[in-house]
Design a protein around this motif. Structure first.
Motif, short mmCIF file in Angstrom:
data_model
loop_
_atom_site.label_atom_id
_atom_site.label_comp_id
_atom_site.label_asym_id
_atom_site.label_seq_id
_atom_site.Cartn_x
_atom_site.Cartn_y
_atom_site.Cartn_z
N PRO A 66 14.00 81.38 50.43
CA PRO A 66 14.31 82.81 50.28
C PRO A 66 14.89 83.44 51.55
N THR A 67 15.74 84.44 51.33
CA THR A 67 16.27 85.27 52.41
C THR A 67 16.82 86.56 51.81
N ASP A 68 16.67 87.62 52.54
CA ASP A 68 17.28 88.89 52.16
C ASP A 68 18.55 89.15 52.96
N GLU A 69 18.85 88.26 53.88
CA GLU A 69 20.01 88.42 54.76
C GLU A 69 21.23 87.72 54.17
N PRO A 70 22.33 88.43 53.96
CA PRO A 70 23.57 87.75 53.57
C PRO A 70 23.94 86.72 54.66
N THR A 71 24.26 85.51 54.23
CA THR A 71 24.45 84.41 55.17
C THR A 71 25.62 83.54 54.75
N LEU A 72 26.56 83.31 55.67
CA LEU A 72 27.60 82.30 55.47
C LEU A 72 26.99 80.96 55.85
N TRP A 73 27.09 79.97 54.93
CA TRP A 73 26.51 78.67 55.20
C TRP A 73 27.57 77.63 55.54
N VAL A 74 28.63 77.54 54.73
CA VAL A 74 29.64 76.49 54.90
C VAL A 74 31.04 77.11 54.87
N LYS A 75 31.87 76.73 55.83
CA LYS A 75 33.25 77.22 55.91
C LYS A 75 34.16 76.40 54.98
N GLU A 76 35.38 76.93 54.78
CA GLU A 76 36.36 76.26 53.90
C GLU A 76 36.71 74.88 54.45
N HIS A 77 36.83 73.91 53.53
CA HIS A 77 37.19 72.54 53.87
C HIS A 77 37.68 71.84 52.60
N ALA A 78 38.05 70.57 52.71
CA ALA A 78 38.50 69.78 51.57
C ALA A 78 38.06 68.32 51.79
N HIS A 79 38.18 67.53 50.73
CA HIS A 79 37.83 66.11 50.79
C HIS A 79 38.95 65.29 50.17
N ASP A 80 39.02 64.02 50.52
CA ASP A 80 39.98 63.09 49.92
C ASP A 80 39.44 62.47 48.64
N TYR A 81 38.31 62.93 48.15
CA TYR A 81 37.67 62.41 46.95
C TYR A 81 37.13 63.58 46.13
N ASP A 82 36.82 63.33 44.87
CA ASP A 82 36.21 64.34 44.02
C ASP A 82 34.77 64.57 44.46
N GLU A 83 34.29 65.80 44.20
CA GLU A 83 32.94 66.16 44.60
C GLU A 83 32.33 67.10 43.56
N PHE A 84 31.02 67.01 43.41
CA PHE A 84 30.26 67.95 42.59
C PHE A 84 29.26 68.66 43.48
N LEU A 85 29.12 69.97 43.30
CA LEU A 85 28.05 70.73 43.92
C LEU A 85 27.15 71.21 42.80
N MET A 86 25.83 71.12 43.00
CA MET A 86 24.85 71.52 41.98
C MET A 86 23.78 72.38 42.62
N TRP A 87 23.35 73.39 41.91
CA TRP A 87 22.28 74.26 42.36
C TRP A 87 21.32 74.43 41.19
N THR A 88 20.03 74.22 41.45
CA THR A 88 19.02 74.18 40.39
C THR A 88 17.85 75.08 40.75
N GLY A 89 17.57 76.06 39.89
CA GLY A 89 16.44 76.96 40.10
C GLY A 89 15.11 76.23 40.00
N SER A 90 14.06 76.87 40.54
CA SER A 90 12.75 76.21 40.59
C SER A 90 11.71 76.83 39.65
N ASP A 91 12.13 77.70 38.74
CA ASP A 91 11.19 78.30 37.78
C ASP A 91 11.07 77.38 36.57
N PRO A 92 9.93 76.69 36.38
CA PRO A 92 9.81 75.75 35.26
C PRO A 92 9.85 76.43 33.89
N HIS A 93 9.60 77.72 33.84
CA HIS A 93 9.63 78.45 32.57
C HIS A 93 11.01 78.99 32.24
#
Length: 155
Positions: A66-93
């Motif tokens: 958790p954070t209430d502060e707006p935060t830049l984490w990762v700057k713009e970039h690219a890869h020579d291969y395909d990539e997937f990004l996934m984000w998964t919530g932690s509420d089991p209900h």
């Protein structure tokens, strides 16, 4: 010798990839352009060459707190291969609820994300910045590189 040798990962080693192109703290600290966000957990290799030498992909997972502060984490970039990004919530209900509001840019177009999900990023496509607007419940962030190891270049 077991049939599992080199196939199973039961240690989840800490990821130590070079994230200089992303401006991320992991490789060069403040010299890379961004400080470590205090709410980002350690990245652990789930699939990769450290424990699975013949793995054709690379996958790392981190907890984002958790954070209430707006935060830049990762700057713009690219890869020579395909990539997937996934984000998964932690509420089991309600696993679709991310418990956060994050932003992500791809090819200059910004999306605000509040639900669990993923994005496919074709090779060569500039992506990020990636950052947090607000996080009220921890979630998992996963990167799946369709390459044996992680590498990026500034976009």
């Amino acid at each position: 010798m077991s049939h599992f040798d080199g196939l199973i990962n039961t240690t989840m080693p800490v990821a130590d990839e070079d994230f200089v192109a992303e401006g991320n703290y992991v490789a060069e600290g403040s010299q890379a352009g961004l400080d470590e966000p205090p709410n980002v957990g350690i990245g652990y290799e789930l699939v990769g060459r450290r424990t699975q030498p013949n793995a054709p992909i690379h996958m790392v997972r981190s907890w984002i707190g958790p954070t209430d502060e707006p935060t830049l984490w990762v700057k713009e970039h690219a890869h020579d291969y395909d990539e997937f990004l996934m984000w998964t919530g932690s509420d089991p209900h309600n696993p679709r609820d991310l418990g956060a509001e994050i932003y992500f840019d791809m090819n200059g177009e910004r999306r605000t994300i509040t639900t669990s999900g993923s994005i496919f990023i074709p090779a060569g496509v500039p992506h990020c910045p990636l950052g947090f607007i607000r996080i009220w419940r921890p979630f998992l962030f996963t990167v799946l590189s369709l390459a044996p190891s992680y590498a990026a270049k500034a976009a």
